[in-house]
Design a protein around this motif. Structure first.
Motif, PDB file in Angstrom:
ATOM      1  N   PHE A 150       4.298 -16.644 -16.460  1.00 52.20           N
ATOM      2  CA  PHE A 150       4.791 -16.736 -15.090  1.00 52.20           C
ATOM      3  C   PHE A 150       3.942 -15.881 -14.151  1.00 52.20           C
ATOM      4  CE2 PHE A 150       8.690 -18.854 -16.522  1.00 52.20           C
ATOM      5  CZ  PHE A 150       8.781 -19.797 -15.524  1.00 52.20           C
ATOM      6  N   TRP A 151       3.538 -14.705 -14.617  1.00 50.50           N
ATOM      7  CA  TRP A 151       2.676 -13.857 -13.803  1.00 50.50           C
ATOM      8  C   TRP A 151       1.339 -14.551 -13.542  1.00 50.50           C
ATOM      9  CZ3 TRP A 151       2.978 -10.195 -10.468  1.00 50.50           C
ATOM     10  CH2 TRP A 151       1.863  -9.419 -10.151  1.00 50.50           C
ATOM     11  N   PHE A 152       0.797 -15.172 -14.601  1.00 49.10           N
ATOM     12  CA  PHE A 152      -0.448 -15.935 -14.525  1.00 49.10           C
ATOM     13  C   PHE A 152      -0.328 -17.023 -13.444  1.00 49.10           C
ATOM     14  CE2 PHE A 152      -3.495 -19.001 -16.636  1.00 49.10           C
ATOM     15  CZ  PHE A 152      -4.580 -18.157 -16.702  1.00 49.10           C
ATOM     16  N   PHE A 153       0.787 -17.748 -13.465  1.00 41.09           N
ATOM     17  CA  PHE A 153       1.041 -18.805 -12.493  1.00 41.09           C
ATOM     18  C   PHE A 153       1.208 -18.224 -11.087  1.00 41.09           C
ATOM     19  CE2 PHE A 153       4.492 -21.404 -10.430  1.00 41.09           C
ATOM     20  CZ  PHE A 153       3.682 -22.457 -10.057  1.00 41.09           C
ATOM     21  N   PHE A 154       1.941 -17.119 -11.007  1.00 34.24           N
ATOM     22  CA  PHE A 154       2.213 -16.466  -9.728  1.00 34.24           C
ATOM     23  C   PHE A 154       0.906 -16.072  -9.034  1.00 34.24           C
ATOM     24  CE2 PHE A 154       3.257 -12.441  -7.464  1.00 34.24           C
ATOM     25  CZ  PHE A 154       4.106 -12.988  -6.518  1.00 34.24           C
ATOM     26  N   ILE A 155      -0.030 -15.451  -9.800  1.00 36.53           N
ATOM     27  CA  ILE A 155      -1.327 -15.052  -9.224  1.00 36.53           C
ATOM     28  C   ILE A 155      -2.083 -16.276  -8.724  1.00 36.53           C
ATOM     29  CG2 ILE A 155      -3.570 -14.011  -9.742  1.00 36.53           C
ATOM     30  CD1 ILE A 155      -1.787 -11.821  -9.908  1.00 36.53           C
ATOM     31  N   HIS A 156      -2.021 -17.363  -9.491  1.00 38.67           N
ATOM     32  CA  HIS A 156      -2.720 -18.570  -9.046  1.00 38.67           C
ATOM     33  C   HIS A 156      -2.158 -19.080  -7.738  1.00 38.67           C
ATOM     34  CE1 HIS A 156      -4.500 -18.731 -13.036  1.00 38.67           C
ATOM     35  NE2 HIS A 156      -5.337 -19.614 -12.562  1.00 38.67           N
ATOM     36  N   MET A 157      -0.837 -19.118  -7.650  1.00 40.48           N
ATOM     37  CA  MET A 157      -0.213 -19.627  -6.416  1.00 40.48           C
ATOM     38  C   MET A 157      -0.523 -18.710  -5.244  1.00 40.48           C
ATOM     39  SD  MET A 157       1.216 -22.458  -6.959  1.00 40.48           S
ATOM     40  CE  MET A 157       2.413 -22.767  -5.662  1.00 40.48           C
ATOM     41  N   LEU A 158      -0.549 -17.416  -5.529  1.00 39.11           N
ATOM     42  CA  LEU A 158      -0.699 -16.433  -4.454  1.00 39.11           C
ATOM     43  C   LEU A 158      -2.145 -16.315  -3.994  1.00 39.11           C
ATOM     44  CD1 LEU A 158       1.512 -14.500  -3.299  1.00 39.11           C
ATOM     45  CD2 LEU A 158       0.384 -12.691  -4.582  1.00 39.11           C
ATOM     46  N   VAL A 159      -3.099 -16.469  -4.886  1.00 34.82           N
ATOM     47  CA  VAL A 159      -4.502 -16.235  -4.541  1.00 34.82           C
ATOM     48  C   VAL A 159      -5.296 -17.539  -4.497  1.00 34.82           C
ATOM     49  CG1 VAL A 159      -6.576 -14.941  -5.122  1.00 34.82           C
ATOM     50  CG2 VAL A 159      -4.331 -13.988  -5.657  1.00 34.82           C
ATOM     51  N   GLN A 160      -5.215 -18.325  -5.574  1.00 34.54           N
ATOM     52  CA  GLN A 160      -6.062 -19.507  -5.655  1.00 34.54           C
ATOM     53  C   GLN A 160      -5.781 -20.511  -4.539  1.00 34.54           C
ATOM     54  OE1 GLN A 160      -6.574 -21.999  -9.443  1.00 34.54           O
ATOM     55  NE2 GLN A 160      -5.275 -23.264  -8.186  1.00 34.54           N
ATOM     56  N   ASN A 161      -4.501 -20.844  -4.338  1.00 32.43           N
ATOM     57  CA  ASN A 161      -4.216 -21.907  -3.385  1.00 32.43           C
ATOM     58  C   ASN A 161      -4.452 -21.497  -1.937  1.00 32.43           C
ATOM     59  OD1 ASN A 161      -3.775 -23.385  -5.624  1.00 32.43           O
ATOM     60  ND2 ASN A 161      -1.553 -23.396  -5.491  1.00 32.43           N
ATOM     61  N   PRO A 162      -4.058 -20.270  -1.511  1.00 45.44           N
ATOM     62  CA  PRO A 162      -4.424 -19.877  -0.135  1.00 45.44           C
ATOM     63  C   PRO A 162      -5.939 -19.840   0.091  1.00 45.44           C
ATOM     64  CG  PRO A 162      -2.680 -18.481  -0.943  1.00 45.44           C
ATOM     65  CD  PRO A 162      -3.105 -19.326  -2.097  1.00 45.44           C
ATOM     66  N   ILE A 163      -6.717 -19.309  -0.874  1.00 39.31           N
ATOM     67  CA  ILE A 163      -8.166 -19.295  -0.682  1.00 39.31           C
ATOM     68  C   ILE A 163      -8.693 -20.728  -0.608  1.00 39.31           C
ATOM     69  CG2 ILE A 163     -10.392 -18.689  -1.730  1.00 39.31           C
ATOM     70  CD1 ILE A 163      -9.200 -16.211  -2.828  1.00 39.31           C
ATOM     71  N   GLY A 164      -8.170 -21.588  -1.476  1.00 37.92           N
ATOM     72  CA  GLY A 164      -8.585 -22.990  -1.458  1.00 37.92           C
ATOM     73  C   GLY A 164      -8.306 -23.637  -0.107  1.00 37.92           C
ATOM     74  N   ALA A 195      -5.198  -6.048 -17.550  1.00 40.65           N
ATOM     75  CA  ALA A 195      -5.948  -7.127 -18.206  1.00 40.65           C
ATOM     76  C   ALA A 195      -5.475  -8.522 -17.779  1.00 40.65           C
ATOM     77  CB  ALA A 195      -5.852  -6.977 -19.715  1.00 40.65           C
ATOM     78  N   LEU A 196      -4.148  -8.712 -17.740  1.00 37.21           N
ATOM     79  CA  LEU A 196      -3.639 -10.046 -17.426  1.00 37.21           C
ATOM     80  C   LEU A 196      -3.984 -10.433 -15.988  1.00 37.21           C
ATOM     81  CD1 LEU A 196      -1.981 -12.494 -18.315  1.00 37.21           C
ATOM     82  CD2 LEU A 196       0.040 -11.329 -17.462  1.00 37.21           C
ATOM     83  N   THR A 197      -3.803  -9.484 -15.067  1.00 36.81           N
ATOM     84  CA  THR A 197      -4.129  -9.771 -13.673  1.00 36.81           C
ATOM     85  C   THR A 197      -5.620 -10.060 -13.528  1.00 36.81           C
ATOM     86  OG1 THR A 197      -2.384  -8.240 -13.092  1.00 36.81           O
ATOM     87  CG2 THR A 197      -3.848  -8.926 -11.327  1.00 36.81           C
ATOM     88  N   ALA A 198      -6.452  -9.276 -14.205  1.00 33.56           N
ATOM     89  CA  ALA A 198      -7.895  -9.497 -14.122  1.00 33.56           C
ATOM     90  C   ALA A 198      -8.252 -10.891 -14.634  1.00 33.56           C
ATOM     91  CB  ALA A 198      -8.631  -8.429 -14.934  1.00 33.56           C
ATOM     92  N   LEU A 199      -7.658 -11.285 -15.769  1.00 34.35           N
ATOM     93  CA  LEU A 199      -7.966 -12.619 -16.305  1.00 34.35           C
ATOM     94  C   LEU A 199      -7.423 -13.723 -15.400  1.00 34.35           C
ATOM     95  CD1 LEU A 199      -7.561 -12.256 -20.143  1.00 34.35           C
ATOM     96  CD2 LEU A 199      -9.607 -12.892 -18.901  1.00 34.35           C
ATOM     97  N   SER A 200      -6.261 -13.483 -14.792  1.00 35.26           N
ATOM     98  CA  SER A 200      -5.734 -14.478 -13.860  1.00 35.26           C
ATOM     99  C   SER A 200      -6.703 -14.671 -12.707  1.00 35.26           C
ATOM    100  CB  SER A 200      -4.378 -14.047 -13.302  1.00 35.26           C
ATOM    101  OG  SER A 200      -3.519 -13.655 -14.330  1.00 35.26           O
ATOM    102  N   LEU A 201      -7.273 -13.555 -12.221  1.00 40.95           N
ATOM    103  CA  LEU A 201      -8.206 -13.653 -11.105  1.00 40.95           C
ATOM    104  C   LEU A 201      -9.496 -14.357 -11.530  1.00 40.95           C
ATOM    105  CD1 LEU A 201      -7.617 -10.209  -9.389  1.00 40.95           C
ATOM    106  CD2 LEU A 201      -6.925 -12.460  -8.576  1.00 40.95           C
ATOM    107  N   VAL A 202      -9.927 -14.129 -12.774  1.00 37.45           N
ATOM    108  CA  VAL A 202     -11.092 -14.852 -13.276  1.00 37.45           C
ATOM    109  C   VAL A 202     -10.794 -16.353 -13.284  1.00 37.45           C
ATOM    110  CG1 VAL A 202     -12.481 -15.305 -15.332  1.00 37.45           C
ATOM    111  CG2 VAL A 202     -12.023 -12.956 -14.648  1.00 37.45           C
TER     112      VAL A 202
END
Lengths: 305, 279
Positions: A75-89, A160-167
């Motif tokens: 869920f954290w992995f998904f949360f980071i994607h929604m919070l960072v990936q989609n707004p940047i996109g 580690a998890l946040t860093a990998l999510s950002l990668v």
């Protein structure tokens, strides 16, 4: 109608290969996996145990701790994607769709490159760059006076998890960018001109006119992100191995499933517990898809032209 | 027209953001590529410098070519990707033609059944897929991978292609029927050539995930003789983790084929995505 006409064999011939392969390799194993979750194996004999595997998975501390840990991490992995990936996109797409921007095609192609690389390349490349041994990340932070910020992120449980999510975000930002870009191009020029006449331009045109019109596409990328994140595996495996270290802090459902059913090092594989985890993943993805289809998509249809 | 949207300061800011993000996107690839051509000492002393006369070295590539069977891996990846794409396109187009062209009982139901797989990842069924491959003796064969990727690609292919098949003119097909062409001939001679752009889109969409997949090669075909390039480089890097020259060279060799494919097909890929084929 069918009784008056001869059987049209060619329809069957056209459909057969696709239906056979799809049924045999996808649908049948899917249901077989759900079925296997209800069995266990003692001395090479398969026994029906009902929902016992799920009780073990959710309740027995030896299993449930790993399961809830993996689910939470996912869920954290998904949360980071929604919070960072989609707004940047969305931001990149909004800029790229500007009618007077030059070199748009060049930027678009370059920013999409990480998306085509395999997880193995991405995982190792970032592992090397963030590594304290090579020192690229610390020396670059040093150059802008932020050296104190550096930590061996992939080696620390709390980062580690946040860093990998950002990668992973870095890798996949191209997909929301492309889909939103496509959606922005379909907005009729008359609407934007009409807004301009009313004095709505620039940022407010984006928030008031474009954003509501691309909401259906944002819905699509959200569900794609959700499904992709909840069966992710490759990046974590490539960067941190099947044990999803340090101390399982990057373990997500995909790596947990792999370790459980395939076995790893001294741990023997257990296909039945593995099936139980796969069933849980199936349920999560199904719930997500249903929320999207019945809760979000039907409401968004109104905005489409 | 456009007066308010023609602000030079805005344009500069936009280029600034795009250039910054392009650097972020390309930096890791760039670092890996330049350092793969350097001596071990230079890799650590000046990681961001371009390889010069005294720091240039191909030692990493020599190790990779000596120790790993990268051409074999590459060949396996190529066979798996090309065969899977061929079957996805052929079977997908045939099914799409049947669904789009003929009215028969269960047509809609069949369409929905085939569309189920668009949203549900095939990985969920891995346990039973492995069991199936073990019982049919297909473990550690490229055939296992080809079958799995074909099944994985078919739902979206049928969905996209049937949209395009509906657009093929009825007059043309009926003219063909009057000329005595069989239904098979109408499919191969008339319909298939007309949906060629859609076939290319489907092929490009499927190519990259198949080429890059790690999960199924790891589980279904981990033997040395059937390793794909993705799995092969993963295992190789895992073994040579302390040999930085070899690791960087192996990464570069894994990047190169995808990058070449991307340069060739990027226009097709981007047109495919932006034309709304994935909606």
């Amino acid at each position: 109608m069918a009784s008056r006409r001869p059987i049209r064999w060619h329809i069957a011939v056209f459909l057969a290969p696709a239906v056979l392969v799809y049924t045999a390799i996808m649908i049948f194993p899917l249901f077989n996996t759900l079925r296997l979750a209800l069995f266990t194996e003692v001395d090479n004999v398969r026994h029906f145990v009902g929902l016992q595997n799920f009780r073990t998975l959710f309740g027995d501390p030896r299993w449930s701790e790993s399961f809830w840990n993996a689910l939470g991490n996912n869920f954290w992995f998904f949360f980071i994607h929604m919070l960072v990936q989609n707004p940047i996109g969305i931001l990149l797409a909004a800029i790229l769709s500007h009618p007077r921007l030059r070199f748009a095609a060049l930027y678009r192609s370059a920013i999409f490159i990480p998306t085509i690389l395999s997880f193995v390349i991405v995982g190792f490349a970032w592992k090397l760059i963030l590594s304290p041994i090579w020192g690229i990340a610390p020396s670059m932070l040093d150059a802008v006076g932020l050296k104190w910020l550096y930590a061996p992120w992939l080696g620390k449980e709390e980062y580690a998890l946040t860093a990998l999510s950002l990668v992973s975000v870095w890798q996949f930002v191209g997909i929301p960018m492309m889909l939103i870009y496509a959606a922005l191009l379909t907005i009729p020029e008359e609407i934007l001109e009409a807004a301009e006449v009313e004095g709505i331009t620039g940022m407010s045109a984006f928030w008031k006119i474009k954003l509501p019109l691309i909401l259906p596409s944002i819905g699509i990328i959200s569900i794609l992100t959700f499904v992709g994140n909840f069966n992710a595996f490759d990046l974590i495996y490539a960067a941190q191995g099947a044990l999803a270290g340090p101390d399982f802090s990057t373990d997500i459902l995909g790596t947990f499933l792999y370790r459980t059913f395939f076995g790893f090092q001294l741990q023997l594989g257990d296909p039945h517990m593995g099936s139980a985890i796969a069933t849980a993943m199936f349920a999560i993805i199904l719930i997500g898809v249903c929320i999207y289809l019945f809760g979000i998509q039907t409401r968004m249809r109104r905005y489409q032209f | 027209m456009h007066k308010a949207r023609r602000n030079p300061a805005n344009l500069i800011a936009m280029h600034g953001i795009l250039i910054l993000y392009t650097c972020i996107a390309l930096f890791p690839v760039f670092v890996i590529l330049i350092n793969s051509f350097k001596t071990r000492k230079a890799i650590f002393r000046e990681p961001l410098a371009l390889p010069g006369a005294d720091s240039f070295s191909l030692i990493g590539y020599e190790t990779v070519l000596r120790q790993g069977d990268f051409f074999g891996y590459f060949q396996n990846s190529m066979i798996v990707t090309v065969c899977s794409l061929f079957f996805i396109l052929l079977f997908g187009a045939m099914a799409a033609f049947a669904l789009a062209e003929y009215r028969f009982r269960g047509n809609t139901l069949m369409g929905l059944y085939l569309a189920l797989g668009i949203m549900i990842p095939i990985r969920i069924g891995t346990v039973a897929i492995l069991e199936l491959m073990v019982s049919t003796g297909l473990v550690n064969t490229l055939m296992a991978l080809i079958l799995v990727y074909t099944a994985q690609g078919l739902p979206l292919a049928v969905f996209i292609l049937s949209e395009f098949m509906r657009g093929v003119s009825d007059d043309l097909k009926n003219a063909g029927r009057i000329d005595g062409l069989s239904e098979y001939m109408i499919f191969f001679r008339l319909a298939l050539p007309l949906v060629r752009p859609a076939l290319a889109t489907v092929a490009v969409f499927n190519m990259i995930p198949i080429w890059n997949d790690l999960w199924f090669p790891l589980i279904l075909a981990p033997a040395e003789s059937t390793k794909t390039l993705t799995l092969g480089s993963q295992v190789f890097i895992g073994q040579f983790v302390t040999d930085w020259n070899a690791v960087l060279s192996a990464l570069s060799m894994a990047i190169l084929p995808v990058l070449i494919l991307y340069v060739i097909f990027s226009r097709q890929l981007i047109r495919g995505i932006t034309s709304g084929a994935v909606k």
